[in-house]
Design an enzyme around this catalytic site. Structure first.
Site, PDB file in Angstrom:
ATOM      1  CG  ASP A  66     -34.106  46.397  17.758  1.00  0.00           C
ATOM      2  OD1 ASP A  66     -33.104  45.827  18.208  1.00  0.00           O
ATOM      3  OD2 ASP A  66     -35.243  45.905  17.846  1.00  0.00           O
ATOM      4  CG  PHE A  79     -44.459  48.258  14.318  1.00  0.00           C
ATOM      5  CD1 PHE A  79     -44.537  47.260  15.282  1.00  0.00           C
ATOM      6  CD2 PHE A  79     -44.252  49.563  14.733  1.00  0.00           C
ATOM      7  CE1 PHE A  79     -44.416  47.558  16.632  1.00  0.00           C
ATOM      8  CE2 PHE A  79     -44.132  49.883  16.074  1.00  0.00           C
ATOM      9  CZ  PHE A  79     -44.208  48.875  17.025  1.00  0.00           C
TER      10      PHE A  79
END
Length: 224
Positions: A66, A79
């Site tokens: 998430d 990321f």
């Protein structure tokens, strides 16, 4: 929730927006905003992964869990963080692995992975929104059904895509992927809690490029 989805993805996922779970999710997000809760990423960036990587251009999929829940971090790519934002620990470890895996890679100051997305790397979080400073707060609200549908669509309608699955959560998504026509690269998660348990030294980036070259596809330039 502002739905501005790139046209090729809209063609593939249009039916999802008519499902009951999506109506419930939309209502949930509207209620959160009515309560003046800060939600990340901004509504215009929720679907960035799709909008920056059209369906027909997807060559690689990197699955996250998430969004980052700190101010100014999340911008719709797993990321990745916006320019001028401090690199999160997992991304620092991703860059460390790149430095040893890809010859000539230099660790950048920016954690903005838009350049990867523009080359066909779908940077997909399973959950696309989060409440500020509350990790995982929007899990099990419907996003996972939507992103599972996206993963399955890539599996069903494309071939030769490289799926990078870091950690147990991402590896559970392998059930959605036809491994007879796609490539799977998996290892431990790059988080500081697990990076030394199989992420470092796993060489996911060079493996991915080898799979792409096998298909006469342009490898990814991982340098940011």
């Amino acid at each position: 929730m502002s739905i501005q989805l790139e046209s090729s993805w809209l063609t593939v996922l249009e039916k999802e927006f008519k499902q009951d779970y999506m109506m419930s999710l939309k209502q949930f997000l509207q209620n959160e905003k009515l309560q003046k809760k800060a939600i990340y990423p901004p509504s215009t960036e929720i679907f960035n992964a799709f909008n920056l990587t059209p369906f027909e251009q997807v060559k690689v999929v990197i699955i996250g869990q998430d969004p980052y829940h700190g101010y100014g971090q999340a911008h719709g790519l797993s990321f990745s963080v916006k320019d001028n934002v401090r690199l999160p620990p997992s991304l620092q470890n991703i860059y460390k692995e790149l430095e040893t895996d890809i010859e000539g890679f230099k660790i950048p100051g920016s954690g903005n992975l838009t350049k990867w997305a523009q080359q066909g790397v779908l940077l997909l979080n399973a959950t696309l929104t989060v409440e500020a400073n509350k990790a995982g707060s929007h899990q099990k609200r419907g996003w996972e059904i939507f992103t599972d549908a996206a993963i399955k669509a890539v599996s069903d309608f494309k071939s030769g895509v490289v799926f990078i699955l870091w950690g147990r959560f991402a590896q559970e998504k392998e059930r959605l992927i036809d491994t007879s026509k796609h490539y799977i690269v998996k290892s431990a998660h790059p988080s500081p809690f697990s990076a030394h348990s199989g992420f470092f030294g796993s060489r996911p980036f060079s493996k991915t490029n080898e799979f792409l070259k096998k298909q006469n596809l342009q490898p990814i330039d991982w340098q940011i």
